[in-house]
Design a protein around this motif. Structure first.
Motif, PDB file in Angstrom:
ATOM      1  N   LYS A  18       0.847  -1.278  -0.124  1.00  9.36           N
ATOM      2  CA  LYS A  18      -0.164  -0.278   0.029  1.00  9.36           C
ATOM      3  C   LYS A  18       1.074   1.064   0.162  1.00  9.36           C
ATOM      4  O   LYS A  18       2.457   1.297   1.102  1.00  9.36           O
ATOM      5  N   THR A  19       0.381   2.062  -0.890  1.00 10.36           N
ATOM      6  CA  THR A  19       1.368   3.606  -0.873  1.00 10.36           C
ATOM      7  C   THR A  19      -0.354   4.599  -0.165  1.00 10.36           C
ATOM      8  O   THR A  19      -0.702   4.826  -0.167  1.00 10.36           O
ATOM      9  N   VAL A  20       0.612   5.041   0.897  1.00  8.80           N
ATOM     10  CA  VAL A  20       0.224   5.095   1.731  1.00  8.80           C
ATOM     11  C   VAL A  20      -0.170   6.864   1.399  1.00  8.80           C
ATOM     12  O   VAL A  20       0.849   7.628   1.388  1.00  8.80           O
ATOM     13  N   THR A  21      -1.113   7.484   1.928  1.00 11.56           N
ATOM     14  CA  THR A  21      -1.530   8.821   1.117  1.00 11.56           C
ATOM     15  C   THR A  21      -1.947   9.945   2.828  1.00 11.56           C
ATOM     16  O   THR A  21      -1.837   9.229   3.766  1.00 11.56           O
ATOM     17  N   GLU A  22      -2.224  11.189   2.067  1.00 14.70           N
ATOM     18  CA  GLU A  22      -2.208  12.304   2.791  1.00 14.70           C
ATOM     19  C   GLU A  22      -3.759  11.591   3.640  1.00 14.70           C
ATOM     20  O   GLU A  22      -3.919  11.973   5.264  1.00 14.70           O
ATOM     21  N   THR A  23      -4.944  11.366   2.869  1.00 13.44           N
ATOM     22  CA  THR A  23      -6.422  10.773   2.839  1.00 13.44           C
ATOM     23  C   THR A  23      -6.143   9.792   4.207  1.00 13.44           C
ATOM     24  O   THR A  23      -6.802  10.184   4.826  1.00 13.44           O
ATOM     25  N   ASP A  24      -5.363   8.859   4.222  1.00 12.43           N
ATOM     26  CA  ASP A  24      -5.044   7.730   5.004  1.00 12.43           C
ATOM     27  C   ASP A  24      -4.931   8.165   6.025  1.00 12.43           C
ATOM     28  O   ASP A  24      -5.007   7.555   7.181  1.00 12.43           O
ATOM     29  N   VAL A  25      -3.497   8.997   6.318  1.00 13.90           N
ATOM     30  CA  VAL A  25      -3.660   9.546   7.865  1.00 13.90           C
ATOM     31  C   VAL A  25      -4.307  10.498   8.075  1.00 13.90           C
ATOM     32  O   VAL A  25      -4.752  10.704   9.302  1.00 13.90           O
ATOM     33  N   VAL A  26      -4.516  10.776   7.922  1.00 15.52           N
ATOM     34  CA  VAL A  26      -5.532  12.047   8.137  1.00 15.52           C
ATOM     35  C   VAL A  26      -7.649  11.134   8.671  1.00 15.52           C
ATOM     36  O   VAL A  26      -7.525  11.134   9.763  1.00 15.52           O
ATOM     37  N   LEU A  27      -7.521  10.149   7.402  1.00 16.60           N
ATOM     38  CA  LEU A  27      -8.553   9.316   8.044  1.00 16.60           C
ATOM     39  C   LEU A  27      -8.554   8.269   9.360  1.00 16.60           C
ATOM     40  O   LEU A  27      -9.236   8.387  10.581  1.00 16.60           O
ATOM     41  N   GLY A  30      -8.289  10.245  12.752  1.00 15.21           N
ATOM     42  CA  GLY A  30      -9.375  10.768  13.039  1.00 15.21           C
ATOM     43  C   GLY A  30     -10.615   9.427  13.769  1.00 15.21           C
ATOM     44  O   GLY A  30     -11.081   9.707  14.833  1.00 15.21           O
ATOM     45  N   LEU A  31     -10.264   8.338  13.575  1.00 10.76           N
ATOM     46  CA  LEU A  31     -10.297   7.395  13.580  1.00 10.76           C
ATOM     47  C   LEU A  31      -9.709   6.461  14.981  1.00 10.76           C
ATOM     48  O   LEU A  31     -10.608   6.368  15.639  1.00 10.76           O
ATOM     49  N   SER A  32      -8.393   7.294  14.803  1.00 17.46           N
ATOM     50  CA  SER A  32      -8.181   6.417  16.349  1.00 17.46           C
ATOM     51  C   SER A  32      -7.961   7.542  17.537  1.00 17.46           C
ATOM     52  O   SER A  32      -7.904   7.306  18.769  1.00 17.46           O
ATOM     53  N   GLY A  33      -8.268   8.646  16.547  1.00 15.64           N
ATOM     54  CA  GLY A  33      -8.417  10.123  17.484  1.00 15.64           C
ATOM     55  C   GLY A  33      -6.590  10.927  17.715  1.00 15.64           C
ATOM     56  O   GLY A  33      -6.150  11.203  18.625  1.00 15.64           O
ATOM     57  N   ASP A  34      -5.974   9.863  17.671  1.00 24.03           N
ATOM     58  CA  ASP A  34      -4.346   9.880  17.688  1.00 24.03           C
ATOM     59  C   ASP A  34      -4.162  11.528  16.724  1.00 24.03           C
ATOM     60  O   ASP A  34      -3.700  11.327  15.863  1.00 24.03           O
TER      61      ASP A  34
END
Length: 139
Positions: A18-27, A30-34
């Motif tokens: 998987k290529t990790v995107t900006e969207t992945d990090v933001v989501l 949000g999901l984890s609260g981290d």
């Protein structure tokens, strides 16, 4: 492919990329609260030893769950434990290869021990070991 316990052998391996995107990090934040600024604030992160944002270590680790739950052993497997060592940072845009390899089989309990690894451009960024329960074919 879905493996039953009886299909497994020492050395059998699966992987997911998987290529990790900006969207992945933001989501994930949000999901984890981290919302650690190391992950979401470029200005803050630029002043750290990493020189910019890094992705959540647990986001990288979650790719191991993808391998184990969807590739090898696959659907029906139940995670029992996972230990992790975070060795190097992963940055947005990096392509992570998550790999799980059977290192031990315990037929009496239908458990398998897996060597787990995530790499970027061939360099290990995370390693560890997982213990899973694997159903028999047709369970």
């Amino acid at each position: 492919m879905q493996y039953g316990f009886e299909d497994l052998s020492i050395g059998l391996s699966g992987e997911y990329r998987k290529t990790v995107t900006e969207t992945d990090v933001v989501l994930f934040a949000g999901l984890s609260g981290d919302n650690n600024p190391m992950h979401i604030d470029e200005e803050f992160a630029r002043e750290t030893r990493f020189g910019g944002r890094i992705i959540h270590g647990m986001l990288t680790a979650s790719l191991l769950s993808t391998v184990i739950g969807t590739r090898m052993p696959g659907p029906g497997v139940i995670y029992m434990s996972q230990n992790l060592r975070f060795l190097k940072p992963v940055k947005i845009g990096d392509t992570v290869t998550a790999t799980a390899t059977i290192s031990e089989l315990m037929p009496d309990t239908q458990r398998a021990r897996l060597s787990t690894r995530c790499s970027v451009r061939g360099e290990t960024v995370l390693d560890g070991e997982a213990l899973v329960w694997v159903p028999l074919r047709g369970d």
